[in-house]
Design a protein around this motif. Sequence first.
Motif, PDB file in Angstrom:
ATOM      1  N   ASP A 268      61.338  77.081  70.090  1.00 45.56           N
ATOM      2  CA  ASP A 268      60.269  77.439  69.227  1.00 45.56           C
ATOM      3  C   ASP A 268      59.238  78.045  70.212  1.00 45.56           C
ATOM      4  O   ASP A 268      59.316  76.701  71.833  1.00 45.56           O
ATOM      5  CB  ASP A 268      59.743  76.257  68.293  1.00 45.56           C
ATOM      6  CG  ASP A 268      58.953  76.268  67.310  1.00 45.56           C
ATOM      7  OD1 ASP A 268      57.773  77.713  68.115  1.00 45.56           O
ATOM      8  OD2 ASP A 268      58.348  75.792  66.898  1.00 45.56           O
TER       9      ASP A 268
ATOM     10  N   THR B  84      60.401  80.465  62.130  1.00 47.07           N
ATOM     11  CA  THR B  84      61.867  80.888  62.123  1.00 47.07           C
ATOM     12  C   THR B  84      62.482  81.966  61.485  1.00 47.07           C
ATOM     13  O   THR B  84      63.869  81.797  62.576  1.00 47.07           O
ATOM     14  CB  THR B  84      61.742  79.031  61.998  1.00 47.07           C
ATOM     15  OG1 THR B  84      60.701  78.283  62.291  1.00 47.07           O
ATOM     16  CG2 THR B  84      63.081  78.785  62.137  1.00 47.07           C
TER      17      THR B  84
ATOM     18  N   THR C 175      62.478  73.574  66.848  1.00 46.25           N
ATOM     19  CA  THR C 175      60.993  73.795  66.111  1.00 46.25           C
ATOM     20  C   THR C 175      60.198  72.461  65.911  1.00 46.25           C
ATOM     21  O   THR C 175      60.783  70.958  65.991  1.00 46.25           O
ATOM     22  CB  THR C 175      61.127  74.409  64.971  1.00 46.25           C
ATOM     23  OG1 THR C 175      59.937  74.447  64.452  1.00 46.25           O
ATOM     24  CG2 THR C 175      61.995  73.531  63.642  1.00 46.25           C
ATOM     25  N   ASP C 176      58.809  72.832  66.297  1.00 51.36           N
ATOM     26  CA  ASP C 176      57.840  71.364  65.774  1.00 51.36           C
ATOM     27  C   ASP C 176      56.783  71.953  65.166  1.00 51.36           C
ATOM     28  O   ASP C 176      56.357  71.114  64.780  1.00 51.36           O
ATOM     29  CB  ASP C 176      56.847  71.791  67.409  1.00 51.36           C
ATOM     30  CG  ASP C 176      56.330  72.070  68.179  1.00 51.36           C
ATOM     31  OD1 ASP C 176      56.088  73.451  67.067  1.00 51.36           O
ATOM     32  OD2 ASP C 176      55.275  71.870  68.123  1.00 51.36           O
TER      33      ASP C 176
ATOM     34  N   ARG D  40      56.028  73.713  60.662  1.00 52.10           N
ATOM     35  CA  ARG D  40      56.414  75.269  59.956  1.00 52.10           C
ATOM     36  C   ARG D  40      56.480  76.117  60.041  1.00 52.10           C
ATOM     37  O   ARG D  40      55.962  76.834  60.669  1.00 52.10           O
ATOM     38  CB  ARG D  40      55.827  74.095  58.526  1.00 52.10           C
ATOM     39  CG  ARG D  40      55.881  74.797  57.137  1.00 52.10           C
ATOM     40  CD  ARG D  40      54.314  74.934  55.802  1.00 52.10           C
ATOM     41  NE  ARG D  40      53.704  73.862  56.217  1.00 52.10           N
ATOM     42  CZ  ARG D  40      55.407  73.006  54.779  1.00 52.10           C
ATOM     43  NH1 ARG D  40      56.112  74.006  54.511  1.00 52.10           N
ATOM     44  NH2 ARG D  40      55.248  71.722  54.596  1.00 52.10           N
TER      45      ARG D  40
ATOM     46  N   GLY E  28      64.227  68.351  64.673  1.00 53.91           N
ATOM     47  CA  GLY E  28      62.943  69.025  64.720  1.00 53.91           C
ATOM     48  C   GLY E  28      61.993  68.135  65.027  1.00 53.91           C
ATOM     49  O   GLY E  28      62.819  66.791  65.774  1.00 53.91           O
TER      50      GLY E  28
ATOM     51  N   ALA F  66      57.512  68.939  62.698  1.00 53.68           N
ATOM     52  CA  ALA F  66      58.583  70.129  62.271  1.00 53.68           C
ATOM     53  C   ALA F  66      59.118  69.613  60.466  1.00 53.68           C
ATOM     54  O   ALA F  66      58.674  68.162  59.979  1.00 53.68           O
ATOM     55  CB  ALA F  66      59.902  69.597  62.478  1.00 53.68           C
TER      56      ALA F  66
ATOM     57  N   GLU G 260      60.891  68.107  57.607  1.00 53.52           N
ATOM     58  CA  GLU G 260      62.669  67.313  57.755  1.00 53.52           C
ATOM     59  C   GLU G 260      63.486  68.982  56.572  1.00 53.52           C
ATOM     60  O   GLU G 260      64.466  68.567  57.103  1.00 53.52           O
ATOM     61  CB  GLU G 260      62.041  66.048  57.276  1.00 53.52           C
ATOM     62  CG  GLU G 260      61.425  65.823  58.560  1.00 53.52           C
ATOM     63  CD  GLU G 260      61.977  64.039  58.296  1.00 53.52           C
ATOM     64  OE1 GLU G 260      62.974  63.709  58.049  1.00 53.52           O
ATOM     65  OE2 GLU G 260      61.539  63.312  59.001  1.00 53.52           O
TER      66      GLU G 260
ATOM     67  N   LEU H 128      64.737  71.715  58.926  1.00 53.05           N
ATOM     68  CA  LEU H 128      65.954  71.411  59.540  1.00 53.05           C
ATOM     69  C   LEU H 128      66.642  71.197  58.777  1.00 53.05           C
ATOM     70  O   LEU H 128      67.889  71.731  58.634  1.00 53.05           O
ATOM     71  CB  LEU H 128      65.208  70.534  59.342  1.00 53.05           C
ATOM     72  CG  LEU H 128      64.178  69.878  60.659  1.00 53.05           C
ATOM     73  CD1 LEU H 128      63.524  68.779  61.387  1.00 53.05           C
ATOM     74  CD2 LEU H 128      64.253  71.159  62.069  1.00 53.05           C
TER      75      LEU H 128
ATOM     76  N   TYR I 113      71.273  68.065  61.440  1.00 48.01           N
ATOM     77  CA  TYR I 113      70.002  67.525  61.096  1.00 48.01           C
ATOM     78  C   TYR I 113      69.707  66.308  61.755  1.00 48.01           C
ATOM     79  O   TYR I 113      69.953  65.670  61.628  1.00 48.01           O
ATOM     80  CB  TYR I 113      69.935  68.224  59.962  1.00 48.01           C
ATOM     81  CG  TYR I 113      68.325  67.213  59.940  1.00 48.01           C
ATOM     82  CD1 TYR I 113      67.346  67.459  59.662  1.00 48.01           C
ATOM     83  CD2 TYR I 113      68.752  65.290  58.392  1.00 48.01           C
ATOM     84  CE1 TYR I 113      66.693  66.686  59.803  1.00 48.01           C
ATOM     85  CE2 TYR I 113      67.383  65.471  58.151  1.00 48.01           C
ATOM     86  CZ  TYR I 113      66.220  65.321  58.638  1.00 48.01           C
ATOM     87  OH  TYR I 113      65.082  64.953  58.696  1.00 48.01           O
TER      88      TYR I 113
ATOM     89  N   TYR J 290      65.928  64.737  63.575  1.00 52.39           N
ATOM     90  CA  TYR J 290      64.495  64.963  63.895  1.00 52.39           C
ATOM     91  C   TYR J 290      63.885  62.888  64.402  1.00 52.39           C
ATOM     92  O   TYR J 290      64.175  61.935  64.721  1.00 52.39           O
ATOM     93  CB  TYR J 290      63.779  64.596  62.310  1.00 52.39           C
ATOM     94  CG  TYR J 290      62.102  64.342  62.485  1.00 52.39           C
ATOM     95  CD1 TYR J 290      60.890  65.569  62.270  1.00 52.39           C
ATOM     96  CD2 TYR J 290      61.519  62.682  62.276  1.00 52.39           C
ATOM     97  CE1 TYR J 290      59.834  65.293  62.720  1.00 52.39           C
ATOM     98  CE2 TYR J 290      60.193  63.101  62.920  1.00 52.39           C
ATOM     99  CZ  TYR J 290      59.596  64.030  63.303  1.00 52.39           C
ATOM    100  OH  TYR J 290      58.027  64.191  63.353  1.00 52.39           O
TER     101      TYR J 290
END
Length: 535
Positions: free
Chosen positions: A337, A410, A440-441, A443, A466, A470, A472, A475, A487, A489
Amino acid sequence: RAIFSPSPSCLFLSPQCPPPALHTCQGLAPCLPKEGQVNTSGPKLLLATLHPATGSSAAMDRIFSALLLSLLLLLQSYGVCGAPPQPRGTLCRTKPTDLVFVIDSSRSVRPHEFEKVKVFMSRVIEGLDVGPNSTRVGVINYASAVKNEFSLKTYQTKAGLLQAVQRIEPLSTGTMTGLAIQFAISRAFSDSEGARVRSPNFNKVAIVVTDGRPQDGVQDVSARARAAGIEIFAIGVGRVDMHTLRQIASEPLDDHVDYVESYSVIEKLTHKFQEAFCVVSDLCATGDHDCEQICISTPGAYKCACKEGFTLNSDGKTCSACSGGSGSALDLVFLIDGSKSVRPENFELVKKFINQIVDSLEVSDKQAQVGLVQYSSSVRQEFPLGQFKNKKDIKAAVKKMAYMEKGTMTGQALKYLIDSSFSIINGARPGVPKVGIVFTDGRSQDYITDAAKKAKDLGFRMFAVGVGNAVEDELREIASEPVAEHYFYTADFRTISKIGKKLQMKICIEEDPCECKSIVKFQTKVEDLINSLQQ
């Protein structure tokens, strides 16, 4: 729910259990801890491995980078021998503490956001030994004025504290942080309010949560609080002034200053404070373990590992000798990202630590190939799989990558990964495992469902990472099954080391893990790097 180490040995801590001694874990009746004791077994331990914090944008940069390392530790198992050290025993109790929350409820904190702060406080309290002779908790609520919600002496049970927290209402005016800290010194931590005499046997801790710039001074009053023996943690949210947090917090600042992008993720700091109050016994040093070769101490637990040339068996204790093997090939593409919210300084750290990951790979035509794609409002291939045949050239190309700094498409990036990155024309090898790591950081600004599903249907192993804001749910939608292993975060740096320890290297395509190349050297290298980042 008994407090004990998983089989084959149990160390009971509850007064209702037998005297501290080792017992076999089979056939024991449940032993319920009294109120105020900590149950660290079961799902709570799993959750505990997913959260603490460091804070500041620089710390978030290190989070992103270290998480890359953690994931590669998992991915490298395509060509390695052995399983990761498995968490075995757990042993944690909280040191007696006088704890005061100092909570900003100024008008910038919306009612639903203040509810998140209350959830955060409740989760921290749930992990404490609460009682008149153990941990006491008070809460100061502040805005333009200061309100003592309840003092250290008011509630002596965990249930009473949790109910009281739920009744707290926001004040919704200004931000007099300095006044609130002065109130903590002069009143909240006074003998009359239930504070105990300063002693090595007791901690005095204040956790300050704020989301803005204070309307009064904090530097001098915070220095007086620290001089009085109060350890101060400062948590900043959103557009908080980071300089103010550093003026408030105790040293070392990396341990006492935390930052989250929004109140929606503040709960993810819970485990940091549960761990901060935890008094741990070193089970490896005391011999209270059953590892065949190597015992490694971790906060509140221990795990077993094996020497080089051996693989950890499924029991998490014993080791088997490896027979060697040349390893397996891997096509790995990073999908990064590059949107505006990442920020240039963070993007540079991402590049730096991608290169440190490349240093840990075996890059060649027959082993690992690396590709790199950046996306924002559009998608740009930085270099395809197989373009560079050695680490030096890959690292040079990563350093030259320019930051795109626009939106977050994304879904478009995932479609590019499917249609182009893993195509033969772009260097992908038929029959070689394909792994995509999506970072990614925020939406996504487009639809991701179809592309995410197609990538997994085609057999690509997808990891979703994330940071900060991000989403969840997105993700999870990207991640391969089982989602829990694909996954991740994080809102803070130290969480990453927990994720790295938790990851299980099960990607090896050989039936016998010993047919894969030894992971021991790679794992040691990555863990040393993570430790250096923490320091």
